[in-house]
Design an enzyme around this catalytic site. Structure first.
Site, mmCIF file in Angstrom:
data_model
loop_
_atom_site.group_PDB
_atom_site.id
_atom_site.type_symbol
_atom_site.label_atom_id
_atom_site.label_comp_id
_atom_site.label_asym_id
_atom_site.label_seq_id
_atom_site.Cartn_x
_atom_site.Cartn_y
_atom_site.Cartn_z
ATOM 1 N N HIS A 306 0.856 -1.188 0.000
ATOM 2 C CA HIS A 306 0.000 0.000 0.000
ATOM 3 C C HIS A 306 0.887 1.232 0.000
ATOM 4 C CE1 HIS A 306 -3.156 2.826 1.145
ATOM 5 N NE2 HIS A 306 -3.983 1.914 0.670
ATOM 6 N N ASP A 364 -7.923 -5.582 0.253
ATOM 7 C CA ASP A 364 -8.386 -6.393 -0.870
ATOM 8 C C ASP A 364 -7.986 -7.850 -0.770
ATOM 9 O OD1 ASP A 364 -9.707 -4.335 -2.171
ATOM 10 O OD2 ASP A 364 -7.817 -3.540 -2.904
HETATM 11 N N1 CMC Z 1 4.095 -7.580 -4.738
HETATM 12 C C1 CMC Z 1 5.428 -7.548 -4.922
HETATM 13 N N2 CMC Z 1 6.191 -6.433 -4.803
HETATM 14 C C2 CMC Z 1 5.569 -5.288 -4.503
HETATM 15 C C3 CMC Z 1 4.169 -5.243 -4.304
HETATM 16 C C4 CMC Z 1 3.433 -6.429 -4.422
HETATM 17 N N3 CMC Z 1 2.114 -6.436 -4.254
HETATM 18 N N4 CMC Z 1 3.811 -3.967 -4.008
HETATM 19 C C5 CMC Z 1 4.933 -3.248 -4.023
HETATM 20 N N5 CMC Z 1 6.002 -4.049 -4.324
HETATM 21 C C6 CMC Z 1 7.412 -3.632 -4.388
HETATM 22 C C7 CMC Z 1 7.687 -2.870 -5.675
HETATM 23 O O1 CMC Z 1 8.137 -3.742 -6.699
HETATM 24 C C8 CMC Z 1 8.736 -1.890 -5.243
HETATM 25 O O2 CMC Z 1 9.973 -2.564 -5.209
HETATM 26 P P1 CMC Z 1 11.338 -1.747 -5.545
HETATM 27 O O3 CMC Z 1 11.459 -0.704 -4.486
HETATM 28 O O4 CMC Z 1 12.390 -2.805 -5.456
HETATM 29 O O5 CMC Z 1 11.156 -1.175 -6.908
HETATM 30 C C9 CMC Z 1 8.362 -1.548 -3.795
HETATM 31 O O6 CMC Z 1 7.628 -2.694 -3.338
HETATM 32 C C10 CMC Z 1 7.506 -0.311 -3.659
HETATM 33 O O7 CMC Z 1 6.385 -0.429 -4.555
HETATM 34 P P2 CMC Z 1 5.760 0.780 -5.334
HETATM 35 O O8 CMC Z 1 5.021 0.266 -6.527
HETATM 36 O O9 CMC Z 1 6.800 1.819 -5.572
HETATM 37 O O10 CMC Z 1 4.756 1.311 -4.244
HETATM 38 P P3 CMC Z 1 3.507 2.234 -4.528
HETATM 39 O O11 CMC Z 1 3.252 2.944 -3.259
HETATM 40 O O12 CMC Z 1 3.703 3.060 -5.755
HETATM 41 O O13 CMC Z 1 2.345 1.188 -4.855
HETATM 42 C C11 CMC Z 1 0.537 -0.311 -4.636
HETATM 43 C C12 CMC Z 1 1.377 0.777 -3.948
HETATM 44 C C13 CMC Z 1 -0.698 -0.599 -3.762
HETATM 45 C C14 CMC Z 1 0.043 0.189 -6.006
HETATM 46 C C15 CMC Z 1 1.393 -1.587 -4.788
HETATM 47 O O14 CMC Z 1 1.813 -2.059 -3.532
HETATM 48 C C16 CMC Z 1 0.678 -2.681 -5.570
HETATM 49 O O15 CMC Z 1 0.713 -2.666 -6.803
HETATM 50 N N6 CMC Z 1 0.017 -3.647 -4.843
HETATM 51 C C17 CMC Z 1 -0.787 -4.653 -5.484
HETATM 52 C C18 CMC Z 1 -2.129 -4.040 -5.870
HETATM 53 C C19 CMC Z 1 -3.032 -3.868 -4.662
HETATM 54 O O16 CMC Z 1 -3.169 -4.750 -3.832
HETATM 55 N N7 CMC Z 1 -3.688 -2.687 -4.602
HETATM 56 C C20 CMC Z 1 -4.690 -2.409 -3.572
HETATM 57 C C21 CMC Z 1 -4.314 -1.274 -2.710
HETATM 58 S S1 CMC Z 1 -5.416 -1.171 -1.285
HETATM 59 C C22 CMC Z 1 -6.957 -0.715 -1.917
HETATM 60 C C23 CMC Z 1 -6.964 0.626 -2.532
HETATM 61 O O17 CMC Z 1 -6.460 1.577 -1.935
HETATM 62 O O18 CMC Z 1 -7.546 0.748 -3.614
#
Ligand code: CMC
Length: 430
Positions: A306, A364
């Protein structure tokens, strides 16, 4: 708000900026005069360090795993309150007294039906359309039916539009579902509570009586509470940005629905359940965990991670409990997907990759299993999220419209395209 001073040395000069303190949470540096003072913009793609507005509605402490609606912890609201009480709280700022609650419930209930002509809208969509596509269209179309509540400068019209959307969203969502499965629409029943009425509109058919199970209705209600608001997330920011131009509230909420649909946001509940199905059995979990950690593989564990929570999402804990309650009530002793989810959670929470990156289950992760047990197909999951989030979007939209300092949202950019150049006639281009 206290003001301290932040100093920025840039382009040979030192510039001072006010530091504003909120009630709780990080302070902000007010850089609104930065361009005027320095000729420079700030650069923060994805808004990781940018507060886009001042708000009194919802507070998240991502490190602690805390979520407060108007100061009240989500756990207490989910345990002791109901969804319409949370709606009142988000909209008006305080929990209602008994007469206030009764009045609010009756005002919402009064608006549950939609204009009969709107039902014809649905037949314009293909039956196999994603229900979120139908939601974007039909909610956007509300402004074509309820002109008398689109004047945003009139507080009465703003409130009527707000009540209409909270009241009609379950009706529209249930109609999207019924259209998808080829069953007749079921009219709202105002003798049922908000969640029970929704389940009835989704699962009743004209040929037999449908009795709403109160345990399942309570679980549905709790799911709505958990999703009701989440401060300045992508869809809420979309609603605020759309609303900042003066667009009518129905159009703004339709914009929020469109944004919510994405798999990184509200679409994650559908994606999480699809992922659990794809994993298929507990012994394949290590393979998927390895893929999630592989930089060259775009696969991510859906329902994990998140932007704000760097701890267990407090909503995920309540959702896990609700999931067990629903499965227990339905007598589902062994759900293979729940087994996979619980094992996956255990493995991921002990894996250094997930520990270092502070990736915990989010709301989720367990909502898909719960909603599937309640009888919803996966493509309805995000629709239910939209239904519940509507009140949050509206509360945030109202707060913005009622703020006298509100201006149109207009971010700037770092331009890296071609510099100015002259038009070349087509014969001379190569
Ligand atoms: N599985 C594997 N690696 C992950 C995941 C994951 N679900 N989420 C983040 N990472 C890694 C990512 O690869 C990155 O690694 P690095 O620093 O080595 O590049 C690091 O963690 C930080 O990730 P980010 O994408 O920069 O983080 P963000 O804040 O931009 O993204 C997120 C947050 C929710 C989009 C992301 O964690 C994600 O895609 N999660 C899966 C989708 C999900 O479950 N979304 C629901 C969110 S809760 C409901 C809502 O608010 O709508």
């Amino acid at each position: 708000m206290a003001d301290k001073n932040a100093k920025l040395t840039v382009g040979g000069g030192e510039h001072g900026f006010d530091v504003l303190d909120g009630t709780i949470g990080p302070s902000v540096v007010n850089i609104s005069s930065l361009y005027k003072d320095t000729g420079m913009f700030t650069y923060d793609p994805g808004f990781t360090s940018t507060a886009s507005c001042e708000s009194k509605i919802t507070y998240i402490d991502g490190d602690e795993g805390t979520l407060l609606y108007r100061g009240y912890p989500i756990e207490q609201l989910a345990d002791h309150g109901d969804f319409l009480e949370s709606c009142y709280l988000l909209l008006y700022g305080d929990l209602p007294t008994k007469p206030e609650k009764e009045d609010f419930v009756s005002r919402v209930t009064y608006h549950t039906m939609i204009h009969e002509q709107m039902s014809r809208f649905f037949s314009g969509f293909r039956r196999d359309a994603h229900p979120m596509a139908v939601m974007c269209g039909v909610v956007g179309a509300l402004s074509a039916f309820y002109h008398d509540s689109t004047d945003i400068s009139d507080p009465r019209q703003r409130m009527i539009a707000s009540l209409r959307m909270i009241a009609k969203m379950p009706t529209i969502a249930a109609m999207a579902y019924k259209y998808h499965v080829g069953q007749p629409f079921v009219y709202p029943r105002n003798d049922l509570n908000y969640a029970a009425n929704f389940l009835h509109m989704c699962f009743a058919v004209p040929c037999e009586e449908y009795k709403v199970n109160p345990v399942l209705a309570r679980a549905m209600d709790r799911i709505f509470i958990l999703h009701a608001d989440h401060e300045q997330n992508a869809s809420t920011s979309t609603v605020r940005l759309a609303g900042s131009s003066g667009a009518n509230p129905f159009a703004c909420i339709a914009a929020g629905i469109a944004c919510l649909w994405g798999p990184a946001h509200g679409g994650a509940n559908e994606a999480a359940l699809n992922m659990l199905s794809e994993i298929g059995s507990v012994d394949r979990i290590p393979e998927f965990v390895a893929r999630a950690k592989d930089k060259n593989d775009p696969f991510r564990l859906m329902g994990f991670g998140h932007r704000v929570y760097k701890n267990y999402d407090p909503r995920a804990k309540i959702m896990q409990k609700t999931c067990h309650e629903v499965l227990g009530e339905l007598g589902i002793k062994d759900d293979p997907l729940l087994d996979i989810a619980m094992e996956l959670e255990k493995i991921a929470l002990n894996d250094p990759y997930f520990i270092e990156k502070k990736l915990y289950p989010n709301i989720d992760f367990y909502s898909g299993i719960t909603l599937r047990a309640l009888g919803f197909p996966t493509n309805m999951f995000t629709v239910l999220f939209a239904l519940a989030r509507t009140v949050g979007w509206i509360a945030q939209w109202k707060e913005m419209v009622e703020d006298p300092s509100q201006r149109i949202g207009r971010p700037r950019q770092l331009y890296t395209g071609a510099p100015k150049r002259d038009y070349v006639p087509i014969e001379q281009r190569r």
